[in-house]
Design a protein around this motif. Sequence first.
Motif, PDB file in Angstrom:
ATOM      1  N   THR A 144     -13.214  -8.837   4.507  1.00 18.09           N
ATOM      2  CA  THR A 144     -14.382  -8.622   5.365  1.00 18.09           C
ATOM      3  C   THR A 144     -13.928  -8.699   6.816  1.00 18.09           C
ATOM      4  O   THR A 144     -13.187  -9.613   7.189  1.00 18.09           O
TER       5      THR A 144
ATOM      6  N   ASN B 207       0.853  -1.193   0.000  1.00 19.69           N
ATOM      7  CA  ASN B 207       0.000   0.000   0.000  1.00 19.69           C
ATOM      8  C   ASN B 207       0.887   1.240   0.000  1.00 19.69           C
ATOM      9  O   ASN B 207       1.692   1.444   0.917  1.00 19.69           O
TER      10      ASN B 207
ATOM     11  N   ARG C  45      -5.582   3.264  10.986  1.00 20.29           N
ATOM     12  CA  ARG C  45      -5.222   3.462   9.584  1.00 20.29           C
ATOM     13  C   ARG C  45      -5.240   2.134   8.825  1.00 20.29           C
ATOM     14  O   ARG C  45      -5.723   2.039   7.695  1.00 20.29           O
TER      15      ARG C  45
ATOM     16  N   GLU D  10     -10.860  -1.885   4.963  1.00 18.48           N
ATOM     17  CA  GLU D  10     -12.281  -1.720   4.630  1.00 18.48           C
ATOM     18  C   GLU D  10     -12.514  -1.271   3.206  1.00 18.48           C
ATOM     19  O   GLU D  10     -13.607  -1.435   2.663  1.00 18.48           O
ATOM     20  N   THR D  11     -11.482  -0.696   2.553  1.00 16.13           N
ATOM     21  CA  THR D  11     -11.641  -0.256   1.158  1.00 16.13           C
ATOM     22  C   THR D  11     -11.384  -1.386   0.173  1.00 16.13           C
ATOM     23  O   THR D  11     -11.658  -1.223  -1.024  1.00 16.13           O
ATOM     24  N   LEU D  12     -10.864  -2.520   0.655  1.00 19.78           N
ATOM     25  CA  LEU D  12     -10.498  -3.613  -0.258  1.00 19.78           C
ATOM     26  C   LEU D  12     -11.684  -4.554  -0.457  1.00 19.78           C
ATOM     27  O   LEU D  12     -12.294  -5.015   0.516  1.00 19.78           O
ATOM     28  N   PRO D  13     -12.015  -4.862  -1.679  1.00 19.06           N
ATOM     29  CA  PRO D  13     -13.215  -5.677  -1.951  1.00 19.06           C
ATOM     30  C   PRO D  13     -13.082  -7.128  -1.496  1.00 19.06           C
ATOM     31  O   PRO D  13     -14.108  -7.809  -1.335  1.00 19.06           O
TER      32      PRO D  13
ATOM     33  N   ASP E 245      -8.828   1.116   8.249  1.00 17.58           N
ATOM     34  CA  ASP E 245      -9.428   1.956   7.203  1.00 17.58           C
ATOM     35  C   ASP E 245      -9.053   1.436   5.812  1.00 17.58           C
ATOM     36  O   ASP E 245      -9.895   1.375   4.905  1.00 17.58           O
ATOM     37  N   ILE E 246      -7.786   1.069   5.640  1.00 15.97           N
ATOM     38  CA  ILE E 246      -7.332   0.550   4.348  1.00 15.97           C
ATOM     39  C   ILE E 246      -8.013  -0.775   4.036  1.00 15.97           C
ATOM     40  O   ILE E 246      -8.484  -1.015   2.911  1.00 15.97           O
TER      41      ILE E 246
END
Length: 527
Positions: free
Chosen positions: A137, A72, A125, A131-134, A128-129
């Motif tokens: 879960t 990332n 942080r 949670e943006t990844l498809p 947060d990252i």
Amino acid sequence: MAETPRQKTVVVGAGPVGSLAALYAAQRGHAVEVYELRNDLRDPLTTPLNFTKSINLALSTRGITALENSGNDTLLDHVFDATIPMRGRMIHGIRPSGELYEAQQDYDAHGRTIFAIDRAGLNGRLLDILETLPNVTIFFNHKMTGADFRRRKAWFEVQDKPKSTSRSRERLPEIEIDFDFLIGADGAHSSVRHHLMKYVMMDYQQHYIDTLWCEFQIAAQKSRDIADDDNDAAFRAKFAISPNHLHIWPGKDFMFIAIPSDDGSFTCTLFMPATEFANLEATQDDGVTLPAFFDRHFPGVTQLIPPADLIASFQSNPHLPLISIKCNPHHFQASVVLVGDAAHAMVPFYGQGMNAGLEDVRVLFALLDKHARVESNSPDGDNDSTSAEANRALALAEYSALRVPDAHAINDLALHNYTEMRASVLSPVYRLRKFLEEQLSVYVPWLGWATKYSRVSFGNERYSEVVRKSEFQSRVLLGGLIGTVSVPVLTGLVFLLIHRRRVSNFMGSVARHAKYVAIWAANGFKR
């Protein structure tokens, strides 16, 4: 051709180490599920596992390297935005005259620093990252209750409502999940490790040291009138003492430390034997004993923390134990592995607990990648699930072989460093060795000399190698010191022996001549 299903990787524990492991797995295309016992860790109302704030963290090269390799691009920049560089220790004391003093001890002769960081900020942080990844879960309030690592199944109790204070409560719903690979990152009291013990002959050692800890706070300074364009001065004005040091009040048998936070405050920790805590607890009714104790052993602290706040923190914050855990192995076949405190909980005195855990993740996935790059017999060039599982088993076996000795080494170093921080920092012998090692590293770099601390904190050498090299350097220094002292002494002794022999020979010669003179005199000096 049917698409190969994604590997399902389950991570138990959503702390910094577990979250980083989930990020590494997600970057490799796995279907990742994260299960966390507590509520969302970004919620300020979430109760930490030890029921208090964590001891502030120190991020060093190992942790930074692991974050850099996460895949990332923004993670490390965001993390550094909320860190404070600490260039060394600041030792506080009092002179015989009653004057308070501060003595700086830099961590590194080359100017390198470690970084104070807030655990919640780093953890937030990472979450947060994720949670943006498809393909990720996250499940909060899920307590692991069972696992079958042969069939690759795990069971979790779903705790959607607050725990009842009553012993008798209704049975909470439980879910069953399947996985290909499970990573246990659920801390010192790991459920994954508990269930893993049923599947491997695990050597396990748990040790509580005779020290408790309690947290205090040095508040940020009130704002001062500083020019708008002087950002550095405005930043430093928030702090009551230097923000770029780890502050230590050594007490020989105990110590008080302070680590900066970016809001201008300091998170402080008192480390002390349980008997001393008990003595202070028993004498707190008068409200005077604790400040007097601090004035005697940690001079200057009561000028930074008002006595009333000192007493309130001591009475309201828990007095918690410090645990050291070693286990071997860290895995079972191809299905499960331990990382972080679940594998090697350690006392906090080397600032390596989180760094070692983050390094676990980097090393683990480097080995998984290495063993995944094997030739395939498939005409399509794809590995089947059997070979993928076999490769993972080889990677986990190598991981245990590498990390177990390193985990044991840093556990022992952390225990030893407690003695260094509370007592040795005042020792002339300790300061002399540190000075000699630093001078050799600066002026004779081709020797490859370095202090043990710099090897641990500013490099990625294996911890076990650091110990080996440090012990070698110690033997060389000891031999050199003995040689330095003994050569002049031996030279003096040889000189005295030679001189004594010469004197003895001279006196013998004089005696012989005196004898001849006496005989001559007896003969009337006749020839």
